[in-house]
Design a protein around this motif. Structure first.
Motif, PDB file in Angstrom:
ATOM      1  N   PHE A  13      11.933 -17.643  23.580  1.00  0.00           N
ATOM      2  CA  PHE A  13      12.638 -16.546  24.042  1.00  0.00           C
ATOM      3  C   PHE A  13      11.509 -15.280  23.494  1.00  0.00           C
ATOM      4  CE2 PHE A  13      14.917 -13.241  21.661  1.00  0.00           C
ATOM      5  CZ  PHE A  13      15.420 -13.424  22.621  1.00  0.00           C
ATOM      6  N   VAL A  14      11.567 -14.528  24.131  1.00  0.00           N
ATOM      7  CA  VAL A  14      11.816 -13.073  23.835  1.00  0.00           C
ATOM      8  C   VAL A  14      12.713 -12.020  23.734  1.00  0.00           C
ATOM      9  CG1 VAL A  14      10.124 -11.062  25.349  1.00  0.00           C
ATOM     10  CG2 VAL A  14       9.121 -13.118  25.471  1.00  0.00           C
ATOM     11  N   SER A  15      13.076 -11.511  22.705  1.00  0.00           N
ATOM     12  CA  SER A  15      14.132 -10.422  23.766  1.00  0.00           C
ATOM     13  C   SER A  15      13.567  -8.776  23.151  1.00  0.00           C
ATOM     14  CB  SER A  15      14.237 -10.371  21.464  1.00  0.00           C
ATOM     15  OG  SER A  15      13.526  -8.951  21.052  1.00  0.00           O
ATOM     16  N   PHE A  16      15.273  -8.810  24.136  1.00  0.00           N
ATOM     17  CA  PHE A  16      14.696  -7.418  24.860  1.00  0.00           C
ATOM     18  C   PHE A  16      14.383  -5.959  23.697  1.00  0.00           C
ATOM     19  CE2 PHE A  16      16.818  -8.490  28.350  1.00  0.00           C
ATOM     20  CZ  PHE A  16      16.951  -7.987  29.357  1.00  0.00           C
ATOM     21  N   LYS A  17      14.480  -6.487  22.475  1.00  0.00           N
ATOM     22  CA  LYS A  17      14.446  -4.911  21.314  1.00  0.00           C
ATOM     23  C   LYS A  17      12.624  -5.263  21.279  1.00  0.00           C
ATOM     24  CE  LYS A  17      14.662  -2.610  17.973  1.00  0.00           C
ATOM     25  NZ  LYS A  17      14.234  -3.503  16.178  1.00  0.00           N
ATOM     26  N   LYS A  18      12.309  -6.534  21.690  1.00  0.00           N
ATOM     27  CA  LYS A  18      10.330  -5.823  21.639  1.00  0.00           C
ATOM     28  C   LYS A  18       9.678  -6.051  22.887  1.00  0.00           C
ATOM     29  CE  LYS A  18       6.787  -9.768  21.223  1.00  0.00           C
ATOM     30  NZ  LYS A  18       6.818 -11.023  21.169  1.00  0.00           N
ATOM     31  N   GLY A  19      10.873  -6.196  23.992  1.00  0.00           N
ATOM     32  CA  GLY A  19       9.939  -6.190  25.639  1.00  0.00           C
ATOM     33  C   GLY A  19      10.145  -4.374  24.951  1.00  0.00           C
ATOM     34  N   LEU A  20      11.734  -3.678  24.606  1.00  0.00           N
ATOM     35  CA  LEU A  20      11.604  -2.343  24.790  1.00  0.00           C
ATOM     36  C   LEU A  20       9.881  -1.913  24.001  1.00  0.00           C
ATOM     37  CD1 LEU A  20      12.814   0.483  24.984  1.00  0.00           C
ATOM     38  CD2 LEU A  20      14.416  -0.063  23.213  1.00  0.00           C
ATOM     39  N   ARG A  21      10.263  -2.409  23.153  1.00  0.00           N
ATOM     40  CA  ARG A  21       9.208  -1.712  21.486  1.00  0.00           C
ATOM     41  C   ARG A  21       7.802  -1.497  22.012  1.00  0.00           C
ATOM     42  NH1 ARG A  21      12.201   0.805  19.353  1.00  0.00           N
ATOM     43  NH2 ARG A  21      13.629   0.939  17.404  1.00  0.00           N
ATOM     44  N   GLU A  22       7.345  -3.201  22.999  1.00  0.00           N
ATOM     45  CA  GLU A  22       6.125  -3.404  23.407  1.00  0.00           C
ATOM     46  C   GLU A  22       6.034  -2.011  24.511  1.00  0.00           C
ATOM     47  OE1 GLU A  22       5.060  -6.993  22.768  1.00  0.00           O
ATOM     48  OE2 GLU A  22       6.290  -6.547  25.611  1.00  0.00           O
ATOM     49  N   LEU A  23       7.372  -1.748  25.582  1.00  0.00           N
ATOM     50  CA  LEU A  23       7.370  -0.641  26.467  1.00  0.00           C
ATOM     51  C   LEU A  23       7.111   0.973  25.713  1.00  0.00           C
ATOM     52  CD1 LEU A  23      10.040  -1.839  29.136  1.00  0.00           C
ATOM     53  CD2 LEU A  23       7.454  -1.261  29.851  1.00  0.00           C
ATOM     54  N   GLN A  24       8.099   1.146  24.676  1.00  0.00           N
ATOM     55  CA  GLN A  24       7.691   2.670  23.863  1.00  0.00           C
ATOM     56  C   GLN A  24       5.979   3.093  23.773  1.00  0.00           C
ATOM     57  OE1 GLN A  24      10.389   1.918  21.926  1.00  0.00           O
ATOM     58  NE2 GLN A  24      12.212   2.814  22.735  1.00  0.00           N
ATOM     59  N   ALA A  25       5.459   1.117  23.385  1.00  0.00           N
ATOM     60  CA  ALA A  25       4.129   1.777  22.627  1.00  0.00           C
ATOM     61  C   ALA A  25       3.363   1.836  23.876  1.00  0.00           C
ATOM     62  CB  ALA A  25       3.688   0.118  22.013  1.00  0.00           C
ATOM     63  N   GLU A  26       2.909   1.903  24.638  1.00  0.00           N
ATOM     64  CA  GLU A  26       1.853   2.024  25.562  1.00  0.00           C
ATOM     65  C   GLU A  26       2.580   2.620  26.576  1.00  0.00           C
ATOM     66  OE1 GLU A  26       2.911  -1.390  28.284  1.00  0.00           O
ATOM     67  OE2 GLU A  26       2.736  -3.230  26.745  1.00  0.00           O
ATOM     68  N   ARG A  27       3.605   3.972  26.884  1.00  0.00           N
ATOM     69  CA  ARG A  27       3.937   4.128  27.882  1.00  0.00           C
ATOM     70  C   ARG A  27       4.953   5.308  26.546  1.00  0.00           C
ATOM     71  NH1 ARG A  27       5.682   0.248  32.806  1.00  0.00           N
ATOM     72  NH2 ARG A  27       6.969   2.813  33.467  1.00  0.00           N
ATOM     73  N   PRO A  28       4.324   6.129  25.619  1.00  0.00           N
ATOM     74  CA  PRO A  28       5.152   6.645  25.077  1.00  0.00           C
ATOM     75  C   PRO A  28       6.337   8.297  25.167  1.00  0.00           C
ATOM     76  CG  PRO A  28       2.804   7.014  23.962  1.00  0.00           C
ATOM     77  CD  PRO A  28       2.611   5.665  25.301  1.00  0.00           C
ATOM     78  N   GLY A  29       7.103   7.944  24.732  1.00  0.00           N
ATOM     79  CA  GLY A  29       8.112   9.234  25.492  1.00  0.00           C
ATOM     80  C   GLY A  29       8.870   8.213  26.169  1.00  0.00           C
ATOM     81  N   GLU A  30       8.448   8.319  27.412  1.00  0.00           N
ATOM     82  CA  GLU A  30       9.018   7.387  28.686  1.00  0.00           C
ATOM     83  C   GLU A  30      10.302   6.490  28.574  1.00  0.00           C
ATOM     84  OE1 GLU A  30       8.270   5.142  33.072  1.00  0.00           O
ATOM     85  OE2 GLU A  30       5.959   5.407  30.891  1.00  0.00           O
ATOM     86  N   PHE A  31      10.461   5.665  26.616  1.00  0.00           N
ATOM     87  CA  PHE A  31      11.591   4.844  26.871  1.00  0.00           C
ATOM     88  C   PHE A  31      12.370   5.309  26.226  1.00  0.00           C
ATOM     89  CE2 PHE A  31       8.693   2.050  29.433  1.00  0.00           C
ATOM     90  CZ  PHE A  31       9.207   2.328  30.705  1.00  0.00           C
ATOM     91  N   ASP A  32      12.059   6.573  25.443  1.00  0.00           N
ATOM     92  CA  ASP A  32      12.997   7.449  23.704  1.00  0.00           C
ATOM     93  C   ASP A  32      14.530   7.265  24.033  1.00  0.00           C
ATOM     94  OD1 ASP A  32      10.483   7.230  23.479  1.00  0.00           O
ATOM     95  OD2 ASP A  32      10.047   9.405  22.928  1.00  0.00           O
ATOM     96  N   TYR A  33      15.026   6.905  24.861  1.00  0.00           N
ATOM     97  CA  TYR A  33      16.684   7.569  25.427  1.00  0.00           C
ATOM     98  C   TYR A  33      16.528   6.099  25.680  1.00  0.00           C
ATOM     99  CZ  TYR A  33      15.470  12.074  23.468  1.00  0.00           C
ATOM    100  OH  TYR A  33      15.066  13.341  22.964  1.00  0.00           O
ATOM    101  N   VAL A  34      16.351   4.825  25.702  1.00  0.00           N
ATOM    102  CA  VAL A  34      17.270   3.465  26.185  1.00  0.00           C
ATOM    103  C   VAL A  34      17.847   3.616  24.966  1.00  0.00           C
ATOM    104  CG1 VAL A  34      16.778   0.804  26.272  1.00  0.00           C
ATOM    105  CG2 VAL A  34      15.094   3.016  27.820  1.00  0.00           C
TER     106      VAL A  34
END
Lengths: 489, 489
Positions: free
Chosen positions: B277-298
């Motif tokens: 299982f992969v959580s949405f929280k993990k997916g979000l934090r990974e995207l935030q780490a990879e592309r800073p600023g882009e997903f801050d308000y999800v």
């Protein structure tokens, strides 16, 4: 962030305005601040605070305030949680104070629910509903039908269900006593329906004055409100007032005449210090017996809870409501609505069973049960009177005697100096809020301002439980009040 | 009663039309009928029924179907219910199978909640929220904030809270997978908001197809719907489908682009039979780490529960949700809304703590915990495959393999003969409802028709849990199906 495009999907301006409009002061800003103080003290960082404990007199939460649970209930619950302990029943009886009736009750309840970890029927486990019906029958002297009993997660959840079904459009109105427990106004707010307030008569011990209800109904109808139901909180919250049988009959006659659903919130039915509680169900059945045919279609929902009384098991979220006189098609919709939440907590259901079917004379657990129950009752009464005596001595404070009141609260009137009201206005608070914040900041005692329950314009109150042990905190209030009056005189 | 005046305040025509419109088939007419059969059999009056047991495969209710609770959890709960047993800890250890870590955990939880009979903070006890945050951190590899965790009465209550806050007007829409767990459509119905359905891709193992979501969003917006949120049930209910990490990233990117609140219903996160299982929280934090600023308000709300997985403690009504990225003003409204219901059941909160912080390697209770947990997991998998093999053999039935699926359900497609559809229409039922009623009447096996979850027009399904022990009941389905096909061929 110079763009004017919103950053997120949700902001304060686009979420549900009905949720925004809902007010629930019992757990509002004051309660939040009191929790901050409590945590500060717990971390040993309360050096700058002028008190060393927080007294949560804002909510009726007996076990948070050191009320001990009733042993029989919890022994049974321990066996429900771990049925393998039943294999060691002899040991528990011999060494741990369990009695044979505890073991028997646990076995009976496990038969009813199979496992407290399994969903029950949405309406509650049938065997437990049978016990509730028997309790009502014994209490009132009239039969009750287990099929009309709905177990619920505390009474709050039952109120929520009923208001959901009743409120059909923005013009739907529900008559609610003022002052009231804010669950009613908050839920009506969330449902986008109208609260039709009727004022309780403070000059006469907060009694329910039928003429006040009649005039509230008339004005509401004039204003185009489609009034469908009448809430009675008996004994009252926050007022503690208890309705005599004769008043109950008058209210039922009125509801029959005006075709209003009667919502009888009777969660404080055992918190009565003088006289005895009369249920709306009993009042209705008596009227039906006396004047056949005239009251056949009165719709009554009567709510009860394990959170209050001498039980005080709020954290278990248990309760029930009984439906009387409803159209079967409406009952089917009530059933469907509760089924969406699956079922009430099953341990809570089992504690409802223990509450309505406690050890009886002759049972092995009876002596201890009686002692604990009476001890809690007497402790509550003693603290109620201690608090009342303190209020009586305070300048500008008036309070009804707990001798004619019940529930878990006192709701004194306070008169504050004009300067205090001015200072409150400067801080953007009502004078009673201002008073309660000052009380909390100075003493650690958290109470709820009267505005959280509703009060007549120009009058000010606060609600305090009398659950906290000891009398030190009463002294804190007395001293604060004197200082407050002196400061703003 | 010749008068045309209504007899009562409430009738089917004047109650809340939104409640009336709500559908919740999981506990609907079929479930009610199955309960009638069960009670008949229990009273020994089932002589005319062609079966001797009722199999409730309609709801995910493991302990009703003989799944044993996890010993550690229940031993702890027994001590929470009766803390005086702690005085006899040695005896429980020596004679009743309790271990030192059970006693230690009970003491820790009692410190957190004081008494399971006391209300906790509305958001849940702070110490328990700390444990939940640690669990999320360990699961995802990213920190979690206890202040953003809200304990709830099962995940249902969390969904109810979030939809209440989000749905602000009749045009508000929420994207919901079809088929879906009907809590979503029922709650949107009660709130008078719009369900915006997007179809899962049955041809590809019920996967979540982003283009289906995109086109559903576009059509809804064209129709004037103000779409605010997107529900993902992962692993799926009723489909069992599990989302791979790559799909999760795409969904998050989409939600960020379109400013939609992501509601990730992850209650089946441990019911995964292949992969992890992969959580949405993990997916979000990974995207935030990879592309800073882009997903801050999800805005993400992720829900979990003690009702499912190997825990199966539905009757205790426990769960939590985590809020990520929400506006603090909106969070304050969420807090106020949950406070109206006072607090989630406290024993349920404590079981959440046990679920997220189970015995670890080296702990005395670990060996038994591991054995029980794995035994339940393997039992579920075994029954899932047995059922799948049976479905594969049935004429006109197609089913996804549980190897690529998870949760607690199979959701086979059924093709019924035209004559069966005609007969269904005559009886005023959909063909799948007709099939399920016939199955119940003939075998005592209760499943839920696909129409209860939503399905593409012209397709028919039913949902069955694979929780019931043994394989006899699978045989009953096989035989019924053959007879049914023969009857209507």
């Amino acid at each position: 962030m110079s763009s004017s495009a919103p950053l997120r999907s949700l902001c304060l301006d686009n979420i549900n305005p009905r949720v925004k409009a809902a007010k629930y002061a019992v757990r509002g800003e004051l309660a939040v601040r009191s929790e901050i103080y409590r945590q500060k003290l717990a971390r040993g960082e309360g050096g700058d605070l002028p008190f060393d404990t927080v007294i949560s007199a804002n909510i009726g939460n007996p076990q948070q305030l050191d009320q001990k649970p009733i042993t029989f209930f919890r022994q049974v619950a321990s066996l429900l949680e771990n049925p393998t302990l039943l294999e060691h029943a002899d040991l528990l009886v011999e060494k741990c104070g369990y009695k044979a009736d505890v073991v028997a009750r646990a076995k009976k309840l496990l038969k009813d629910v199979k496992s407290v970890g399994a969903y029950s029927q949405s309406q509650g486990a049938p065997g437990i509903r049978d016990s509730v019906a028997k309790f009502i029958e014994n209490r009132d002297g009239f039969p009750a039908d287990p099929a009309s009993i709905y177990l619920s997660a505390g009474a709050s959840s039952g109120v929520n269900t009923m208001l959901h079904v009743i409120c059909s459009k923005p013009e739907t109105g529900v008559l609610v006593p003022i002052p009231q427990y804010p669950l009613y106004t908050a839920t009506l707010s969330v449902l986008g329906a109208r609260c039709v307030p009727y004022y309780l008569d403070e000059a006469h011990a907060w009694t329910t004055d039928l003429s006040a209800i009649e005039s509230a109904l008339a004005s509401a109808r004039d204003a185009g409100t489609d009034v469908r139901a009448l809430v009675i909180i008996n004994p009252g919250n926050p007022t503690g007032a208890s309705l005599p049988a004769e008043d109950i009959r008058k209210v039922i006659e009125f509801a029959a005449r005006e075709k209003l659903v009667l919502i009888a919130d009777e969660v404080y039915q055992t918190n009565v210090f003088q006289g005895s509680f009369v249920s709306f169900k009993k009042g209705l059945r008596e009227l039906q017996a006396e004047r056949p045919g005239e009251f056949d279609y009165v719709e009554l929902v009567s709510l009860h809870s394990i959170s209050k009384g001498m039980v005080g098991e709020c954290g278990h979220r248990g309760g029930y409501f009984e439906l009387v006189g409803f159209d079967p098609d409406v009952v089917a919709q009530i059933y469907k609505f509760v089924s969406i939440s699956l079922c009430p907590p099953v341990v809570g259901q089992c504690l409802v069973e223990c509450m309505v079917n406690p050890p009886k004379e002759g049972d092995e657990s009876y002596a201890l049960y009686r002692k604990e129950y009476d001890g809690i009752y007497e402790g509550l009464m003693k603290r109620a009177f201690a608090l009342y005596e303190a209020f009586k001595e305070m300048e500008g404070v008036e309070c009804q005697s707990p001798a004619v009141q019940g529930s878990m609260y006192l709701f004194p009137t306070i008169h504050v100096p004009a300067k205090a009201a001015e200072q409150a206005a400067k801080e953007g608070r009502t004078p009673d809020e201002f008073y309660c914040f000052r009380l909390l900041d100075a003493t650690g005692v958290c109470v709820v301002p009267g505005s959280g329950f509703g009060q007549k314009d120009g009058s000010l109150h606060f609600r305090t439980t009398f659950l906290a042990p000891g009398t030190d905190w009463v002294g804190r209030i007395t001293k604060f009040h004197k200082d407050f009056m002196d400061e703003f005189r």
